[in-house]
Scaffold this motif. Structure first.
Motif, PDB file in Angstrom:
ATOM      1  N   ALA A 110       0.958  -1.359  -0.218  1.00  0.00           N
ATOM      2  CA  ALA A 110      -0.070  -0.193  -0.174  1.00  0.00           C
ATOM      3  C   ALA A 110       0.526   1.179   0.163  1.00  0.00           C
ATOM      4  CB  ALA A 110      -0.784   0.328   0.864  1.00  0.00           C
ATOM      5  N   VAL A 111       1.540   0.873  -1.248  1.00  0.00           N
ATOM      6  CA  VAL A 111       2.815   2.651  -0.559  1.00  0.00           C
ATOM      7  C   VAL A 111       1.030   3.574  -1.311  1.00  0.00           C
ATOM      8  CG1 VAL A 111       4.396   3.788  -3.247  1.00  0.00           C
ATOM      9  CG2 VAL A 111       4.017   1.378  -2.533  1.00  0.00           C
ATOM     10  N   PRO A 112       2.178   5.133  -0.407  1.00  0.00           N
ATOM     11  CA  PRO A 112       1.257   6.312  -0.062  1.00  0.00           C
ATOM     12  C   PRO A 112       1.691   6.921  -1.263  1.00  0.00           C
ATOM     13  CG  PRO A 112       2.805   5.700   1.534  1.00  0.00           C
ATOM     14  CD  PRO A 112       3.048   4.912   0.895  1.00  0.00           C
ATOM     15  N   ALA A 113       0.158   7.478  -1.644  1.00  0.00           N
ATOM     16  CA  ALA A 113      -0.549   8.720  -3.122  1.00  0.00           C
ATOM     17  C   ALA A 113       1.298   9.425  -3.394  1.00  0.00           C
ATOM     18  CB  ALA A 113      -1.173   9.110  -2.666  1.00  0.00           C
ATOM     19  N   SER A 114       1.271   9.781  -1.542  1.00  0.00           N
ATOM     20  CA  SER A 114       3.173  10.566  -2.475  1.00  0.00           C
ATOM     21  C   SER A 114       3.804  10.298  -3.152  1.00  0.00           C
ATOM     22  CB  SER A 114       2.631  11.438  -1.125  1.00  0.00           C
ATOM     23  OG  SER A 114       3.801  10.413  -0.255  1.00  0.00           O
ATOM     24  N   LEU A 115       4.308   9.088  -2.903  1.00  0.00           N
ATOM     25  CA  LEU A 115       5.072   8.280  -3.384  1.00  0.00           C
ATOM     26  C   LEU A 115       5.029   7.373  -5.178  1.00  0.00           C
ATOM     27  CD1 LEU A 115       6.846   6.748   0.100  1.00  0.00           C
ATOM     28  CD2 LEU A 115       7.511   8.960  -1.308  1.00  0.00           C
ATOM     29  N   ARG A 116       3.844   7.580  -5.436  1.00  0.00           N
ATOM     30  CA  ARG A 116       4.164   6.440  -7.045  1.00  0.00           C
ATOM     31  C   ARG A 116       4.347   8.550  -7.756  1.00  0.00           C
ATOM     32  NH1 ARG A 116       1.494   2.208  -8.024  1.00  0.00           N
ATOM     33  NH2 ARG A 116       0.258   3.445  -9.844  1.00  0.00           N
ATOM     34  N   GLY A 117       5.168   7.055  -8.819  1.00  0.00           N
ATOM     35  CA  GLY A 117       6.239   8.468  -9.521  1.00  0.00           C
ATOM     36  C   GLY A 117       7.144   8.487  -9.544  1.00  0.00           C
ATOM     37  N   ALA A 118       7.937   7.406  -8.402  1.00  0.00           N
ATOM     38  CA  ALA A 118       8.601   7.799  -8.174  1.00  0.00           C
ATOM     39  C   ALA A 118       9.915   7.278  -8.625  1.00  0.00           C
ATOM     40  CB  ALA A 118       9.202   7.979  -6.568  1.00  0.00           C
ATOM     41  N   TYR A 119      11.241   8.209  -8.580  1.00  0.00           N
ATOM     42  CA  TYR A 119      12.430   7.919  -9.222  1.00  0.00           C
ATOM     43  C   TYR A 119      13.531   7.357  -8.553  1.00  0.00           C
ATOM     44  CZ  TYR A 119      14.417   9.049 -13.282  1.00  0.00           C
ATOM     45  OH  TYR A 119      14.981   8.924 -14.658  1.00  0.00           O
ATOM     46  N   VAL A 120      13.054   5.648  -8.795  1.00  0.00           N
ATOM     47  CA  VAL A 120      13.794   5.183  -7.466  1.00  0.00           C
ATOM     48  C   VAL A 120      15.123   3.951  -7.785  1.00  0.00           C
ATOM     49  CG1 VAL A 120      13.585   2.058  -6.514  1.00  0.00           C
ATOM     50  CG2 VAL A 120      11.314   4.254  -7.608  1.00  0.00           C
ATOM     51  N   ALA A 121      16.361   4.404  -6.857  1.00  0.00           N
ATOM     52  CA  ALA A 121      18.118   4.091  -7.378  1.00  0.00           C
ATOM     53  C   ALA A 121      17.652   2.375  -6.151  1.00  0.00           C
ATOM     54  CB  ALA A 121      18.752   4.228  -5.819  1.00  0.00           C
ATOM     55  N   ILE A 122      17.731   1.308  -7.122  1.00  0.00           N
ATOM     56  CA  ILE A 122      17.516   0.033  -6.359  1.00  0.00           C
ATOM     57  C   ILE A 122      18.977  -0.881  -6.248  1.00  0.00           C
ATOM     58  CG2 ILE A 122      16.058  -2.692  -6.736  1.00  0.00           C
ATOM     59  CD1 ILE A 122      14.962  -1.333  -8.913  1.00  0.00           C
ATOM     60  N   GLY A 123      18.895  -1.507  -4.998  1.00  0.00           N
ATOM     61  CA  GLY A 123      20.325  -1.790  -4.405  1.00  0.00           C
ATOM     62  C   GLY A 123      20.195  -2.565  -3.465  1.00  0.00           C
ATOM     63  N   ASN A 124      20.943  -3.561  -3.014  1.00  0.00           N
ATOM     64  CA  ASN A 124      21.622  -3.568  -1.551  1.00  0.00           C
ATOM     65  C   ASN A 124      22.019  -2.309  -0.288  1.00  0.00           C
ATOM     66  OD1 ASN A 124      20.979  -6.062  -1.610  1.00  0.00           O
ATOM     67  ND2 ASN A 124      22.644  -6.803  -3.418  1.00  0.00           N
ATOM     68  N   PHE A 125      23.216  -1.510  -1.515  1.00  0.00           N
ATOM     69  CA  PHE A 125      23.888  -0.313  -0.624  1.00  0.00           C
ATOM     70  C   PHE A 125      23.695  -0.980   0.920  1.00  0.00           C
ATOM     71  CE2 PHE A 125      19.776   0.726  -3.386  1.00  0.00           C
ATOM     72  CZ  PHE A 125      21.092   2.301  -4.081  1.00  0.00           C
ATOM     73  N   ASP A 126      24.988  -1.656   1.068  1.00  0.00           N
ATOM     74  CA  ASP A 126      25.384  -2.255   2.515  1.00  0.00           C
ATOM     75  C   ASP A 126      26.419  -1.350   2.597  1.00  0.00           C
ATOM     76  OD1 ASP A 126      25.798  -3.582   4.653  1.00  0.00           O
ATOM     77  OD2 ASP A 126      27.117  -4.987   4.123  1.00  0.00           O
ATOM     78  N   GLY A 127      25.881  -0.806   3.117  1.00  0.00           N
ATOM     79  CA  GLY A 127      27.091   0.773   3.979  1.00  0.00           C
ATOM     80  C   GLY A 127      26.788   2.588   3.636  1.00  0.00           C
TER      81      GLY A 127
END
Length: 325
Positions: free
Chosen positions: A12-29
């Motif tokens: 249930a993604v809030p409407a305010s976050l719809r259309g986002a630019y998204v970075a995907i990864g594990n990002f450990d650190g």
């Protein structure tokens, strides 16, 4: 934009976050290489007038497929969220990764999470990013899906320092050798971790150095030794000296023990965050308790000096607030 949001799923993604630019990864650190990617994310999101969101996974996939967890993790979920907020992102989504999740087809990952749940405007990934069953989802695959479904895809490499890229494995190696200054430089902030204060053997109290003890997770490979630290306890920021390893006593899975300067109180069961300012010395075996106490006195003086001289490494480090100046 609303305040920073942390999501544990995308049901249930809030409407305010719809259309986002998204970075995907594990990002450990969330190290400087990751930060270079996330700065591009923020820029692309600002240009498009949409939120900037990081999508990551816990636990680390390598630990899921290992017989027992083995990775020396730099940032667990709570730390990732703190860093994402300090970096000025709008939200972080931390999805639970397990064997069932790993069997999601790459096409389904794109349709379910990126298109249906988030309605992404664009996606940024690293050159080594893979997703979906049998790791079929590659940056090339994702770019083709973006072209087909109407969202932008950008693939970025990581920042270099010296002769090799800044990487989580490089930082883990530095911390395992006690090279705190080098690790912090690569991270772009003073490395921190947190845990619950638990009751120890009370030996520090008997020696005049009561400690806040934290159990360390499996795979914790910080070099055993003595460190100057700053600790956050609730809304208080405290200076201290910490030891990891007990060469004169039971040294099997030792806790991380922090002596907080000019502090007293019962804090068992509370969560404490500890940032490493500097490495003071490796672990040593002393001839007796008097020699040990004398060394602890020297360590404390040295730690106070190191902390007094410490400055934030970057604006991010300043926002995290462990080191002031």
């Amino acid at each position: 934009m609303p305040d920073f949001l942390r999501l544990s799923d995308l049901a249930a993604v809030p409407a305010s976050l719809r259309g986002a630019y998204v970075a995907i990864g594990n990002f450990d650190g969330f190290h400087r290489g990751h930060q270079s990617v996330l700065e591009v994310l923020k820029a692309r999101a600002a240009q498009a007038g949409v939120p900037a969101v990081v999508l990551t996974f816990e636990p680390h996939p390598r630990d899921v497929f290992a017989p027992t967890p083995f990775m020396f993790r730099l940032t667990q979920g709570d730390a990732k969220a703190r860093l994402a907020e300090a970096l000025g992102l709008d939200a972080i989504a931390i999805l639970n990764f397990d064997r069932a999740f790993s069997q999601i087809e790459a096409e389904d990952f794109v349709s379910r999470f990126l298109v249906d749940a988030l309605g992404v405007t664009g996606v940024i990934v690293g050159t080594d990013f893979h997703f979906g069953r049998q790791r079929r989802g590659t940056p090339t695959f994702l770019k083709a899906e973006g072209d087909r479904l109407g969202f932008a895809v950008e693939t970025l490499g990581l920042m270099d320092e010296g002769d090799e890229p800044i990487s989580s494995s490089r930082i883990r190696a530095a911390l395992s050798e006690g090279a705190v200054t080098a690790a912090n430089r690569l991270l772009g902030y003073h490395w921190f971790f947190e845990g619950e204060v638990e009751k120890g053997d009370q030996r520090g109290r008997e020696l005049g150095y009561p400690t806040a003890n934290m159990a360390v997770p499996t795979g914790f490979q910080l070099a055993q030794g003595v460190f100057a630290v700053r600790a956050r306890l609730g809304d208080r920021l405290l200076d201290g000296v910490a030891a990891f390893g007990k060469p004169m006593f039971d040294n099997q899975r030792p806790p991380f023990e922090t002596h907080l300067f000019d502090f007293s109180g019962d804090i068992y069961g509370q969560t404490i965050s500890v940032a490493l300012v500097s490495h003071i010395r490796g672990q040593e075996v002393f001839s007796g308790l008097d020699e040990l106490i004398a060394a602890m006195d020297r360590d404390s003086r040295r730690a106070r000096t190191c902390i007094a001289e410490a400055k934030p490494i970057s604006p991010l480090d300043a926002r995290l607030g462990f080191v002031e100046g």
